[in-house]
Structures are given as C-alpha cells and as structure tokens.
Design an enzyme around this catalytic site. Structure first.
Site, PDB file in Angstrom:
ATOM      1  CE  LYS A 236      -3.612  -0.258   2.585  1.00 27.26           C
ATOM      2  NZ  LYS A 236      -4.236  -0.487   3.882  1.00 27.26           N
TER       3      LYS A 236
ATOM      4  NE  ARG B 167      -6.164   4.629   4.937  1.00 27.62           N
ATOM      5  CZ  ARG B 167      -7.358   4.154   4.603  1.00 27.62           C
ATOM      6  NH1 ARG B 167      -7.498   2.893   4.272  1.00 27.62           N
ATOM      7  NH2 ARG B 167      -8.409   4.946   4.587  1.00 27.62           N
TER       8      ARG B 167
ATOM      9  N   GLY C 277      -7.701  -6.985   5.350  1.00 29.91           N
ATOM     10  CA  GLY C 277      -8.444  -7.048   6.607  1.00 29.91           C
ATOM     11  C   GLY C 277      -7.733  -7.773   7.731  1.00 29.91           C
TER      12      GLY C 277
ATOM     13  CG  MET D 299      -1.839  -6.995   9.672  1.00 31.92           C
ATOM     14  SD  MET D 299      -0.219  -6.602   9.082  1.00 31.92           S
ATOM     15  CE  MET D 299      -0.497  -6.232   7.371  1.00 31.92           C
TER      16      MET D 299
ATOM     17  NE  ARG E 107      -6.451  -4.743  -2.179  1.00 34.33           N
ATOM     18  CZ  ARG E 107      -7.026  -4.831  -1.010  1.00 34.33           C
ATOM     19  NH1 ARG E 107      -6.328  -4.683   0.082  1.00 34.33           N
ATOM     20  NH2 ARG E 107      -8.320  -5.071  -0.899  1.00 34.33           N
TER      21      ARG E 107
ATOM     22  CG  HIS F 145     -14.065  -9.735   5.584  1.00 35.04           C
ATOM     23  ND1 HIS F 145     -14.438 -10.958   6.063  1.00 35.04           N
ATOM     24  CD2 HIS F 145     -12.721  -9.666   5.719  1.00 35.04           C
ATOM     25  CE1 HIS F 145     -13.372 -11.587   6.499  1.00 35.04           C
ATOM     26  NE2 HIS F 145     -12.307 -10.826   6.297  1.00 35.04           N
TER      27      HIS F 145
ATOM     28  NE  ARG G 121      -0.741 -46.137 -10.102  1.00 36.28           N
ATOM     29  CZ  ARG G 121      -0.718 -44.813  -9.973  1.00 36.28           C
ATOM     30  NH1 ARG G 121      -1.617 -44.068 -10.597  1.00 36.28           N
ATOM     31  NH2 ARG G 121       0.196 -44.237  -9.230  1.00 36.28           N
TER      32      ARG G 121
ATOM     33  CB  SER H 141       8.398 -43.477 -15.946  1.00 39.59           C
ATOM     34  OG  SER H 141       7.423 -42.668 -15.338  1.00 39.59           O
TER      35      SER H 141
ATOM     36  CB  THR I 277       8.246 -39.471  -7.148  1.00 40.56           C
ATOM     37  OG1 THR I 277       7.030 -39.118  -7.792  1.00 40.56           O
ATOM     38  CG2 THR I 277       9.433 -39.076  -7.987  1.00 40.56           C
ATOM     39  CG  ASN I 278       3.327 -42.065  -5.815  1.00 37.36           C
ATOM     40  OD1 ASN I 278       3.463 -40.865  -5.653  1.00 37.36           O
ATOM     41  ND2 ASN I 278       2.457 -42.580  -6.673  1.00 37.36           N
ATOM     42  CG  ASP I 279       6.342 -47.691  -4.831  1.00 41.53           C
ATOM     43  OD1 ASP I 279       5.936 -47.897  -3.681  1.00 41.53           O
ATOM     44  OD2 ASP I 279       5.776 -48.125  -5.846  1.00 41.53           O
TER      45      ASP I 279
ATOM     46  CB  CYS J 107       4.240 -41.750 -13.804  1.00 42.47           C
ATOM     47  SG  CYS J 107       5.095 -43.227 -13.213  1.00 42.47           S
TER      48      CYS J 107
ATOM     49  CE1 TYR K 226       6.235 -39.492 -18.625  1.00 39.08           C
ATOM     50  CE2 TYR K 226       8.172 -39.744 -20.024  1.00 39.08           C
ATOM     51  CZ  TYR K 226       7.246 -40.275 -19.138  1.00 39.08           C
ATOM     52  OH  TYR K 226       7.329 -41.588 -18.755  1.00 39.08           O
TER      53      TYR K 226
HETATM   54  C1  PEP Z   1       4.952 -44.584  -7.974  1.00 39.10           C
HETATM   55  O1  PEP Z   1       5.396 -45.409  -7.183  1.00 39.10           O
HETATM   56  O2  PEP Z   1       5.261 -43.383  -7.932  1.00 39.10           O
HETATM   57  C2  PEP Z   1       3.992 -44.990  -9.018  1.00 39.10           C
HETATM   58  C3  PEP Z   1       3.630 -44.167  -9.962  1.00 39.10           C
HETATM   59  O3  PEP Z   1       3.460 -46.229  -8.916  1.00 39.10           O
HETATM   60  P1  PEP Z   1       2.291 -46.625  -7.892  1.00 39.10           P
HETATM   61  O4  PEP Z   1       1.795 -45.374  -7.253  1.00 39.10           O
HETATM   62  O5  PEP Z   1       1.273 -47.328  -8.690  1.00 39.10           O
HETATM   63  O6  PEP Z   1       3.046 -47.528  -6.954  1.00 39.10           O
HETATM   64 MG    MG Z   2       5.110 -47.523  -7.651  1.00 41.89          MG
END
Ligand code: PEP
Ligand code: MG
Length: 924
Positions: A23, A94, A103, A105, A340, A456, A562, A805, A808-810, A873, A893
C-alpha cells in the site's frame, strides 16, 4: 547519519514493497505519477521489525522525531494542524505489508480528534453531524485497535441510541444523538481501560503506530500467513501509512467506494465497483449498508464518474495489471486512497491474461507468469446441474462463483470444528469480519445476509476460490439461536444447503452438480503455455474414459496406465482369482487365456482414444494377494458353509445360492433352502483352496514383497499375456490405419537382469505378433525408477531401457523409509507442524533427497543413452514446485491425474520461463 524510517509519498520508492509495504509503495508511486492522493507518509517495515524485536516494545530511536517532522510537512501541505483547534488535521493510520492481506491487520481512521479539535472540525465544515459521526467512529476504532476494548459495549450503546431515536440505520441519527453516543463511548473506554481516552493527537499517533505494528503478530495475520504460505522472504513486517483524512461522509456531494479496473469474477474488461454516498470507506467493506453499483454514479455524479473512468485507465496502463482501488469523493473532489493488484478468481485471471496480452498491455510471457498454476483448480470446480429441479429459497449477490453444498453453521469456530472433522460446511453469517478467517478455511462456501460484492466475505472467498453468496437480504440470520429464516423456511445448524456463487442463489438440500468446462480463454492460455514449456505433460489414465477426459484437459499422451486397475473390475475378478489360485501352469494359462481378449480390448480402447500420442502401459505391479479376500474373511465363510452343510441336509438345492456363497455372500434369500451337500462340499473345497493360497502368499511386508517385476519373472505367463495383449492391440490398430505409440514399462526394477529377461519375452512375442498380423510394430521398452538401487544403477539399466519413469511415490517411500500407506496419518502431521520436515514428501517432492537420486539417475542414464526419454509418474508429477524441479533436472515429461493436467501445463511453462529469468506477479 540517522537511519531513515519515514518517507513522504513524494520520496518513497514505489518498487520497494518489502520496505514500504504494497500500500505504501503504491501511494508513493501514485503520488509521483500525478494522481490525486491525499498527502501522507510511510513508516517502514524496518521500523516495525525493530519495534517487534524490542522486548520493551519501544519504537526505534529517531522514528517519532521523523514522524513529527513529516507531520509538520503534512501541516504545511494541507494548511491544517494536528491538534489545532481552528483547522484540525485528521489522519488515518493504515497497515500494509509487502503481500496483500486484506483485513488481517489494523487501521485507525479520524486520528487527531479530541473535544477541542472536534469544535474546530465543526467550525471548519459547518457540519456538526458529520463531526460527531467521525468522532464516535474514531473513539470506537481507536478503543478497539489501540486500547484493546471489545466491540460489544460500543455496539450496545449504539443500538440503544438507534432504538431510542427510533431509527434503523446510522444515517438516521442526528448530531445530538451522535454527540450523546460520543460521550458514552468515552465512558466505555475509561471503564474498560481504567484511564481517560488519550486526548493528545501526537500521543494518539504514537499509540496507533505501535498498535498497527503489533497487528502484524496478531492471530488473524499469523493464521493468514500460515494458510497462504507467506514467508518472511515474501513479506516481513508491516509498514504504517499515515494519510491525511478525506471525507466521503461530508454530505450528498461526498461518497466513498471501491473499484476494480476489470470485473474480478469474470475478468470482463469494464470497470466494476460499488459506492455509498455520504459514507466512510469502512461502511462499504463492512457491508453495513448495501452499496450501489458504480454505473449508477454516471447518473448521480456524471463528471466524477468520468474522472473515475480516467483514473481506472491511468492505473491500468501504469501498473499493467488489474487494479483494486479505493476512492473517496469529498465535496466534489475525487481522491484515490489506495491501489493494489486485484485479487481475482481463476476464470477472471485467465480471461484478463489473454485479453491484456491481446491488447498489448502485457506480453504472453507475463500473461503466463501472472497466474499461480494451482489457481486453475478453481476452473475445474463443479456447477449446479442445469436440469436440477430444485428451486432457490433466496437470492443474494453472486460474490464468488462456483457451487458448494454443505451443512449450515453459524459461526466460524463451529465451522472449523466440523470442517476439521471432515464435514462439508457452509458458513452462514449476517456479515463476516476478518476474525472469521479460520471459518472460511474450513468451509466449502460462504453465505451472508448483508454486504456487497466487495464486502469482506466476498473478497476473501474470491481469493480462496470458494463460492460465496453475499447480501442475501431475504435471509434473517439469528446467530444466537443458530438458525436462519427465509420466508416459511427455517435453516437449522446442520441442515444441508447449496450455494451457487455464480448466480447468487441459495437452495435447501443438496443440489446435483456437474463438472466445469474449459473456457476458450483457458484453451488459448494453455496453448501459449505448451509453446513455452520444455516439459511435455502426460496423464495417468487407466481406462478409455479416463483417457478421453485427459485429452480434454490437454494431455499429450498417457504417462502411466496402471494395468492392475483393469483387473479389479467386478466381472473380471473371478477370472483373476482363478488365475491366482491355479494349482498348475495349465490351469493358470486357462484363466489367462480368458483375460487376454479383455486386456487386448482395454489397450485397443486406450490406443484409439490417444492416437497418435504415446501410451505408456505398466505391466502388473501390486502383490497378487491384493486381489484375494483376507484370511479372516475366508475362515469365516468356510465356517458358515460348514454350518450350512450340517443343517440343511435333505432339502432341495438351488445352485445359484451355492454360487452366491462361493463368491462370499451369506444372506441370499435362497440360502435357507440350500440342501445339496455335494455342492456345499464343492464350495467349501474352493474356499479352502483359496485359503491355502492366501496363506501361501502371505507376506509380512507386501510393499517390499512379491510384486512388480519380481512377480512377472516368477510367473512369466502373466507378463506374457499382458505383453501379447499390448502388441496385438497395437497390431489391430495399425491394421485399422491408426498411428499408435505403445510404451511397455516394467515396475519395481532394481537390476538390469530383470529388464533383460522381460525384454527377451517382449522380443519373442513381438516376432510372433508381427508374423501373425503381418505388420511392423514400433514401440518403446522402458523401466520405472522407483527403487533406490535402480537410480544408482541407472547407467546400467539404460542399456536395456529406452525410457525411464520415476515412480516418486515408491521412491519417496524407499528414500525416507516412510510407509506411503501410513505415514500421512501417523507421524507426518506432527513432523510438519514442528518443522522437522517442511512439507509432506508424498505431496511435495523432496528435492534434497529424492530429487538428488533423480538427478543422478538422469545424469547416469543419459551417459549411457544420450537421448533417453525420462519422465515422472508419481503424484508429484502434478505439483507445480515439483514440476519446476523436473524441468531443472532435464526431464522430458511429467505425468499426473487428468484434472491436474491444466495445472501441470501452466507450471511447465512457468518453469521454462522462470528458468529464462521471469517471476510471477499475481497470487491468490
Ligand atoms: C509410484 O510409485 O510413484 C507410481 C507411480 O506407482 P504406484 O503409485 O502405482 O506404486
Ligand atoms: Mg510404484
């Protein structure tokens, strides 16, 4: 030389928002580009931080001297005197930090009033009513903000005065009524604080400055910063703006209002705003009186409307961004009090981005960078189904679009309580205040019976992308009884209601909703995004329907199918179970022969939907016992069958009932009539076989067990069936003239030997399929990288794999040794709360650990195979910050669930543009 803490609007650097707050910086800049801003000065955020760091809470040395010097400057510019009885100077004090926190502060208006200056103000304006009105507002606001006096005793005095005057609105109160209120307000303060109201305007100013600094650490502000992830690097402390008061409540030639340079809910290129004649700024925002639309000003004050349009044009062409501004008209003179960047919903952000770029106000790069990718989620919000036959029970202002259904609650604490318990909640209030913010976070939608589109409730809901209906005046809200009344209807706490923030309609019960659709502007913007991005965006999709939806969202292919999801379909499960419990390879083959045509059809559907885009199919991953019933369930069923066998001897048999029990049911009407011990015996036999299998397959640690490629190599006939189904489907599509690009992906790989064996299978089946179909198949063979060892051996795996690929979950599970099934509802929340881990690593990619593994794997994989295609993935593939990381380490990707595809497309573009030196400007 003494450090400078205070800057006049003529001298402050308009680009230095960290020092002067948004401001303050804008007030400086507007002054310097010649807009009519009332004179004032800014006390810097550095002063705030030094004050908050001081255990005695003293302002840093020199601040008040500099303030006094600048007050003298204001007195010179305005010809008025702070505390002067003849021509008193009144100021507003102000808050304003680098990030807009509307709003959250505190702000104090009309500072400088006492009994003496009040007389001066009356003489100066000749308007006694106005002066007392300003005084009573000041006493209450200063009392509340600076002295900590609660609102209630003021409100009680005010309501009693209105009642005894027989008026409904404050404008009905006379000067005498207001004078009486002022006297009582002073007593309220003295009673609450044990000291008289501070009369010296210079002392008032110092107290007010400290109060505004303190509000940076107030609960509202702290909650807001936490919720919106505002870090000290983004905004550190608040500045204080001391601004000469101008009055919109000086009579019928005065007004106050707020404006947006474009419509904040649709993005339409037309000024939007609301105003009130003879009122002060907070009246518009607080929703105490319902304001008039800005177009009405064209009739009421045509010249001022023209000046306002001019102001709008100047603001937009200077800031090159939609502006949200406040203005006041004092006795026919227009002042701009604040501007703003306008907070808009996603639809408006997208439309203004595209239109401002087309108008040449910004370039495409800026158009892409000004929207936080996450904001697009709002555009995927549900709408009420057009055919829904419900009738609205009330109508208010469509203050924030989208639809929501939930249980009505009447205060923010209750909303928080129920919302935390997972209940869908709609917060219903007469009007909302900044202290209700936690209730907003917990609610799906907001409904108020008072206030305009800039109240508000409306502003905050829009910022959060939550539906809001404001000013539904037909609804009478009784907070104490926790009820609302609309005509003959009563809404009690817990009743289901539905809001349509796009039309302003309110419904009883839950109205059916439908998915949102892409606007043409979003298509255009995402087209620009695709052109700017380095990363390609794929979708995780398991069925042709998923694939079609992903395509509508702009997916460039399927990055993960899957296949186990296909096995779970009810009609297939018996065959899958048959395959698992098979006692011999021949029996297993028999079941697989039945599954093959089904899988082939699945893949053909996917290839057709996506042609000519790539479709990555992952071979079976989870442990196969996941398809079987649990041991306990089987034991119970066998017991029941045995009991049945012993009790129904001699009765007639109904084979469907036996079949039913075989599948796990017990309460079929025919069960009681079962009688054939032979069939019951057979059912028991089958169940016992399954039980043996379940026991044989039991693993202590199934996530680290017999799954993925391990399973594929011990039962090669399963992968053989899947590979054959993929290649035959591809061959059939080729015969139909379709261009298809299948990619076969192997899960849970940790050594190149595993890949080699699967690849041998693939080669063998390929030759057979090519011969039988008379086609040449083109496809890729690749590996998931979701095991730590696979990352470490990426150079070797790349000898066999044509693409990688990252799962990244596992990989996150493995890198942290945190179970992905349990961590998030066990210790992770505590870890996050105490800062042991900043984020949930299953949501936000852990760049330092998991990311480092990825970086090494990319480097080593490409050392072997320079053109290696590498993607991600896991869930992180749809998270903007993680996408930026993927771009930095050179992935080809990202693949994410279909509704996140648009977000990922924008994030991918921003990653590329940021890498090229741009930064985002708009935030939600
Ligand atoms: C993973 O592990 O990131 C994955 C894509 O496979 P899933 O979640 O099916 O184990
Ligand atoms: Mg997996």
């Amino acid at each position: 030389m003494e450090k400078t803490f205070v800057y006049a609007f003529e001298e402050g650097d308009g680009r230095n928002k960290m020092l002067l707050g948004g401001k303050g910086a804008n007030l400086c800049e507007m002054t310097q580009i010649g807009l009519n801003v009332p004179p004032g000065f800014v006390i810097s955020t550095e002063a705030c931080l030094a004050y908050l760091a001081d255990p005695n809470r003293e302002l840093p040395a020199g601040v008040m001297d500099q303030v006094r010097m600048h007050v003298t400057g204001l007195e010179r510019k305005t010809g008025k005197t702070l505390g002067g009885a003849d021509n008193p100077l009144l100021v507003s004090v102000r808050s304003g930090s680098a990030m807009s926190m509307p709003g959250m502060m505190d702000t104090i208006l009309n500072l400088g009033l006492n009994r003496a200056t009040l007389e001066g103000l009356i003489r100066q304006t000749g308007n006694e009513r106005f002066a007392y009105d300003a005084y009573r507002r000041f006493i209450q606001l200063f009392g509340k903000v600076a002295l900590g006096v609660a609102d209630e005793p003021f409100d009680e005095v005010f309501e009693a005065a209105k009642q005894s005057a027989g008026v409904k609105l404050d404008v009905g109160l006379s000067a005498r009524d207001l004078e009486g209120i002022c006297g009582q307000f002073l007593e309220v303060v003295e009673r609450a604080t044990g000291a008289p109201f501070p009369d010296d305007p210079h002392a008032q100013l110092e107290i007010a400055i400290k109060a505004v600094f303190n509000s940076w650490m107030g609960k509202r502000a702290v909650d807001y910063r936490r919720e919106f992830h505002i870090t000290p690097a983004m905004a550190n402390g608040t500045a204080v703006n001391v601004v000469t008061m101008v009055f919109g409540n000086m009579g019928e030639d005065s007004a106050t209002g707020v404006g947006f340079t474009r419509y904040p809910d649709t993005g339409e290129n037309r000024m939007f705003g609301e105003y009130l004649v003879n009122a002060q700024g907070e009246d518009v925002v607080a929703g105490i009186r319902t304001p008039r639309p800005i177009d009405a000003l064209a009739e009421e004050m045509p010249e001022l409307h023209r000046q306002l349009v001019e102001l709008r044009d100047k603001l937009e062409s200077h800031y090159r961004e939609v502006q949200d501004f406040e203005f006041t008209i004092e006795k026919g003179v227009l002042y701009c009090l604040q501007t703003r960047n306008g907070k808009m919903n996603a639809q408006a952000l997208v439309r203004t981005s595209v239109e401002m770029a087309n108008e040449g106000l910004i370039d495409r790069r800026q158009a892409l960078l000004r929207i936080q990718p996450q904001a697009l989620e709002q555009m995927l919000f549900p709408r009420l189904a057009p055919m829904a036959s419900h009738r609205p029970i009330a109508r208010g202002l469509p203050a924030s679009p989208g639809a929501a259904a939930g249980r009505a609650v009447f205060d923010a604490d209750r909303a928080e309580q129920l919302g935390r318990g997972g209940q869908p909640v709609i917060l219903v209030r007469e009007e909302t205040k900044p202290e209700d913010i936690h209730g907003f976070f917990a609610s799906r939608g907001i409904l108020t019976s008072r206030g305009g589109k800039t109240s508000h409730a409306a502003v905050v809901a829009r910022g959060m992308g939550k539906p809001c209906v404001a000013g539904a005046e037909g609804i009478h809200v009784d907070v104490r009884m926790r009820q609302a009344f609309v005509g003959e209807h009563t809404i009690r706490e817990g009743d289901l209601i539905t809001l349509d923030g796009t039309t302003g309609e309110v419904y009883l019960g839950e109205v059916p909703m439908i998915e949102a659709e892409f606007s043409p502007e979003l298509d255009t913007l995402l087209g620009w995004a695709d052109a700017a991005a380095g990363l390609r965006v794929m979708a995780n999709a398991d069925t042709p329907e998923d694939a079609e939806r992903a395509l509508r969202y702009g997916a460039m292919g399927i990055g993960l199918c899957r296949t186990e999801r296909m096995f779970n379909a009810t009609e297939r499960l018996p065959t899958v179970i048959e395959m698992i419990v098979a006692e011999s390879p021949a029996d297993r083959q028999h079941a697989l022969d039945k599954l093959l045509p089904m899988q082939r059809e699945d893949f053909r559907g996917l290839f057709r939907a996506m042609a000519p885009r790539p479709v990555t199919i992952r071979l079976l991953d989870p442990p196969i016992h996941e398809f079987l019933p649990s041991e306990q369930q089987l034991v119970e069923e066998i017991d029941r069958l045995r009991h049945l066998r012993d009790t129904v001897q001699g009765m007639n048999i109904l084979s469907d009932a036996v079949e039913f029990i075989y599948r796990g049911g017990t309460d079929h009407p025919s069960v009681a009539r079962l009688a054939d011990p032979r069939l019951v015996e057979e059912a028991i036999d089958k169940k016992e076989t399954m039980l043996r299998k379940v026991r044989a397959l039991h693993e202590v640690n199934p996530m680290l067990g017999h799954r993925g490629v391990r399973l594929g190599l011990t039962f090669p006939e399963i992968y053989t069936m899947q590979i054959r189904a993929i290649l035959e489907a591809a061959a059939e599509c080729l015969q139909e003239g379709l261009e298809v690009h299948p990619e076969i992906m192997v899960p849970q790989v940790c050594t190149v030997q595993e890949l080699k064996r699967v690849k041998d299978l693939v080669s063998f089946i390929r030759t057979d399929v090519e011969e039988r179909y008379g086609v040449r198949l083109a496809f890729r063979f690749g590996s998931m990288l979701e095991v730590v060892r696979a990352c470490m051996r990426a150079g070797s795996l790349a000898e066999e794999a044509e693409f990688f690929s990252f799962g990244t979950n596992d990989l996150t599970q493995a890198a942290f040794s945190f179970s992905r099934e349990d961590a998030e509802n066990k210790f992770l929340p505590m870890y996050n709360e105490h800062g042991i881990l900043q984020d949930n690593p299953f949501e936000v990619l852990d760049v330092k650990g998991v990311g480092r593994l990825m970086e090494l794997a990319v480097e080593w994989g490409r050392a072997t195979r320079p053109d290696m295609k590498v993607g991600i993935c896991g869930e992180h593939g749809g998270h903007p910050a993680s996408i930026a990381f993927c771009h930095r380490v050179g992935l080809t990707y990202v693949s994410c669930s279909a509704p996140r595809v648009p977000i990922a497309r924008l994030a991918a573009a921003q990653a590329a543009l940021d890498a090229a030196g741009g930064t985002g400007t708009q935030s939600l």
